[in-house]
Design a protein around this motif. Structure first.
Motif, mmCIF file in Angstrom:
data_model
loop_
_atom_site.group_PDB
_atom_site.id
_atom_site.type_symbol
_atom_site.label_atom_id
_atom_site.label_comp_id
_atom_site.label_asym_id
_atom_site.label_seq_id
_atom_site.Cartn_x
_atom_site.Cartn_y
_atom_site.Cartn_z
ATOM 1 N N MET A 30 0.729 -1.141 -0.042
ATOM 2 C CA MET A 30 -0.038 -0.013 -0.028
ATOM 3 C C MET A 30 0.811 1.316 -0.136
ATOM 4 S SD MET A 30 -2.805 -1.115 2.758
ATOM 5 C CE MET A 30 -4.424 -2.042 2.442
ATOM 6 N N GLU A 31 1.994 1.354 0.669
ATOM 7 C CA GLU A 31 2.886 2.463 0.927
ATOM 8 C C GLU A 31 3.568 2.510 -0.473
ATOM 9 O OE1 GLU A 31 6.821 3.535 3.029
ATOM 10 O OE2 GLU A 31 5.850 1.671 3.933
ATOM 11 N N THR A 32 3.933 1.601 -1.046
ATOM 12 C CA THR A 32 4.515 1.667 -2.125
ATOM 13 C C THR A 32 3.643 2.354 -3.492
ATOM 14 O OG1 THR A 32 6.044 -0.110 -1.886
ATOM 15 C CG2 THR A 32 5.387 0.508 -4.286
ATOM 16 N N ALA A 33 2.385 1.884 -3.395
ATOM 17 C CA ALA A 33 1.364 2.216 -4.354
ATOM 18 C C ALA A 33 0.764 3.920 -4.186
ATOM 19 C CB ALA A 33 0.089 1.345 -4.190
ATOM 20 N N SER A 51 -6.177 1.003 -8.093
ATOM 21 C CA SER A 51 -6.491 -0.356 -8.200
ATOM 22 C C SER A 51 -5.663 -1.436 -7.322
ATOM 23 C CB SER A 51 -6.333 -0.595 -9.804
ATOM 24 O OG SER A 51 -7.178 -0.053 -10.518
ATOM 25 N N GLU A 52 -4.442 -1.023 -7.167
ATOM 26 C CA GLU A 52 -3.660 -2.180 -6.565
ATOM 27 C C GLU A 52 -3.921 -1.745 -5.036
ATOM 28 O OE1 GLU A 52 -0.283 -4.429 -5.319
ATOM 29 O OE2 GLU A 52 -1.630 -4.238 -7.078
ATOM 30 N N HIS A 53 -4.098 -0.517 -4.611
ATOM 31 C CA HIS A 53 -4.329 -0.358 -3.343
ATOM 32 C C HIS A 53 -5.852 -1.027 -2.898
ATOM 33 C CE1 HIS A 53 -3.273 2.620 0.256
ATOM 34 N NE2 HIS A 53 -4.274 1.720 0.546
ATOM 35 N N ARG A 54 -6.884 -1.081 -3.876
ATOM 36 C CA ARG A 54 -8.064 -1.607 -3.630
ATOM 37 C C ARG A 54 -7.810 -3.066 -3.479
ATOM 38 N NH1 ARG A 54 -11.011 1.827 -7.750
ATOM 39 N NH2 ARG A 54 -11.866 3.077 -6.867
ATOM 40 N N ARG A 55 -6.837 -3.785 -4.470
ATOM 41 C CA ARG A 55 -6.665 -5.188 -4.076
ATOM 42 C C ARG A 55 -6.022 -5.491 -2.784
ATOM 43 N NH1 ARG A 55 -2.721 -8.546 -4.470
ATOM 44 N NH2 ARG A 55 -1.390 -7.021 -4.792
ATOM 45 N N LEU A 56 -5.236 -4.857 -2.384
ATOM 46 C CA LEU A 56 -4.428 -5.048 -1.078
ATOM 47 C C LEU A 56 -5.556 -4.784 -0.087
ATOM 48 C CD1 LEU A 56 -1.065 -3.457 -1.856
ATOM 49 C CD2 LEU A 56 -1.171 -5.717 -1.635
ATOM 50 N N GLN A 57 -6.430 -3.932 0.046
ATOM 51 C CA GLN A 57 -7.105 -3.534 1.036
ATOM 52 C C GLN A 57 -8.093 -5.065 1.255
ATOM 53 O OE1 GLN A 57 -7.373 -1.006 2.986
ATOM 54 N NE2 GLN A 57 -8.785 -2.343 4.230
ATOM 55 N N GLN A 58 -8.434 -5.551 -0.143
ATOM 56 C CA GLN A 58 -9.470 -6.833 0.071
ATOM 57 C C GLN A 58 -8.519 -7.868 0.749
ATOM 58 O OE1 GLN A 58 -10.496 -7.303 -4.021
ATOM 59 N NE2 GLN A 58 -12.008 -5.818 -4.097
ATOM 60 N N GLU A 59 -7.282 -7.972 0.050
ATOM 61 C CA GLU A 59 -6.506 -9.168 0.810
ATOM 62 C C GLU A 59 -6.174 -8.790 2.201
ATOM 63 O OE1 GLU A 59 -1.857 -10.405 0.315
ATOM 64 O OE2 GLU A 59 -2.731 -9.740 -1.360
ATOM 65 N N LEU A 60 -6.297 -7.336 2.677
ATOM 66 C CA LEU A 60 -6.134 -7.040 4.232
ATOM 67 C C LEU A 60 -7.424 -7.694 5.135
ATOM 68 C CD1 LEU A 60 -4.516 -5.782 6.566
ATOM 69 C CD2 LEU A 60 -5.713 -3.854 5.749
ATOM 70 N N SER A 61 -8.632 -7.277 4.432
ATOM 71 C CA SER A 61 -9.729 -7.497 5.001
ATOM 72 C C SER A 61 -10.050 -9.098 5.047
ATOM 73 C CB SER A 61 -10.950 -7.073 4.138
ATOM 74 O OG SER A 61 -11.009 -5.899 4.137
ATOM 75 N N THR A 62 -9.625 -9.874 4.050
ATOM 76 C CA THR A 62 -9.634 -11.402 3.983
ATOM 77 C C THR A 62 -8.801 -11.749 5.287
ATOM 78 O OG1 THR A 62 -9.893 -11.579 1.953
ATOM 79 C CG2 THR A 62 -9.051 -13.540 3.022
ATOM 80 N N LEU A 63 -7.480 -11.255 5.329
ATOM 81 C CA LEU A 63 -6.236 -11.707 6.487
ATOM 82 C C LEU A 63 -7.038 -11.307 7.772
ATOM 83 C CD1 LEU A 63 -3.785 -12.691 7.277
ATOM 84 C CD2 LEU A 63 -2.900 -10.566 6.986
ATOM 85 N N GLN A 64 -7.804 -10.164 8.113
ATOM 86 C CA GLN A 64 -8.068 -9.807 9.240
ATOM 87 C C GLN A 64 -9.485 -10.854 9.712
ATOM 88 O OE1 GLN A 64 -8.838 -5.861 8.354
ATOM 89 N NE2 GLN A 64 -7.138 -5.180 9.453
ATOM 90 N N SER A 65 -10.013 -11.348 8.510
ATOM 91 C CA SER A 65 -11.305 -12.335 8.973
ATOM 92 C C SER A 65 -10.802 -13.439 9.575
ATOM 93 C CB SER A 65 -12.190 -12.391 7.742
ATOM 94 O OG SER A 65 -11.392 -13.083 6.924
ATOM 95 N N LEU A 66 -9.791 -13.688 9.255
ATOM 96 C CA LEU A 66 -9.028 -15.367 9.466
ATOM 97 C C LEU A 66 -8.173 -15.073 10.806
ATOM 98 C CD1 LEU A 66 -7.755 -16.181 5.901
ATOM 99 C CD2 LEU A 66 -9.617 -17.063 7.092
ATOM 100 N N GLU A 67 -7.559 -13.936 11.063
ATOM 101 C CA GLU A 67 -6.496 -13.875 12.331
ATOM 102 C C GLU A 67 -6.950 -12.336 12.617
ATOM 103 O OE1 GLU A 67 -2.274 -13.602 11.007
ATOM 104 O OE2 GLU A 67 -3.174 -15.806 10.818
#
Length: 250
Positions: free
Chosen positions: A152-155, A184-200
């Motif tokens: 996210m920081e890089t984007a 677009s990249e930040h959105r993708r990473l945000q979705q990835e983050l949300s998935t990770l947070q739902s798991l742990e």
């Protein structure tokens, strides 16, 4: 500078001495010098066996730490561009691996009171104060989150750099394309983050990239104000993309 120390080694403040001139082409050179210094510190600490060797190591360690602070100050002057960020991110990972490897030796020497060498003990504490190291267990838990926030920081850094270069219609159009890709990249990473947070649950460990993103968000807001005054140089997509980007950033 922020964006660059995505590898858990925050830049120490430099309070004197000449700072090497730096541009995007210097990133690899500065990082390699930092890595070489870290390897020297590792070897130096392994040679400490008694008070005599500890006293001798103290002066050498002080010089190495001073050199590293100068190099880190040089990194602070690098531009906000994707190529530089990628170089630093990769090299800092190597640097962090080396420094984490010799941290147990530093702790051991501190527990031994540096064999009675106050000079070495002072420099060891200085080294720890200059660098925000974390326990290996904490790093392992936070690693997936650190990787996402680093992306996210890089984007965001790429988007901000492009916006800063927007000074007319042509450069504003170029910036719009880069911002769109970064969003677009930040959105993708945000979705990835949300998935990770739902798991742990996200660990309580400090993640430097989150602070860097917050700082970049403030700079993005400043650039938006500047571009608004210029009517975004006639680029119709920027007034749409930029508020969306700000809303996405947490």
């Amino acid at each position: 500078m922020i964006f660059l120390l995505s590898a858990n080694m925050p830049i120490a403040a430099w309070d004197g001495g000449a700072v090497p001139a730096a541009d995007s082409h210097d990133a690899d050179k500065l990082c390699r010098e930092l890595i070489a210094n870290a390897k020297e510190i590792d070897a130096l600490l392994q040679r400490v066996k008694d008070k005599q060797s500890a006293d001798k190591a103290a002066a050498e360690l002080k010089q190495l730490l001073q050199a590293m602070r100068v190099l880190l100050a040089g990194l602070e002057k690098l531009p906000f561009d994707e190529a530089t960020t990628n170089i630093i991110t990769e090299q800092m990972a190597t640097l962090t691996h080396i420094t984490q490897a010799y941290m147990p030796r530093i702790q051991e020497l501190i527990e031994l009171n540096a064999y009675g060498s106050q000079a070495l003990l002072d420099n060891l504490h200085k080294h720890n104060a200059d660098n925000d190291y974390y326990e290996a267990e904490t790093e392992d838990v936070a690693a997936p989150y650190t990787q996402i926030y680093s992306g996210m920081e890089t984007a965001l850094s790429s988007a901000l750099y492009a916006l800063r270069k927007a000074t007319d219609a042509a450069t504003a159009k170029d910036a719009s394309q880069i911002v769109s890709e970064a969003l677009s990249e930040h959105r993708r990473l945000q979705q990835e983050l949300s998935t990770l947070q739902s798991l742990e649950a996200q660990p309580q460990a400090h993640i430097p990239q989150q602070e860097a993103i917050a700082e970049l968000k403030e700079k993005l807001e400043q650039e938006i104000l500047r571009l608004q005054e210029q009517s975004f140089y006639g680029e119709p997509d920027l007034p749409i993309l930029l508020p969306e980007y700000l809303k996405l950033i947490h």
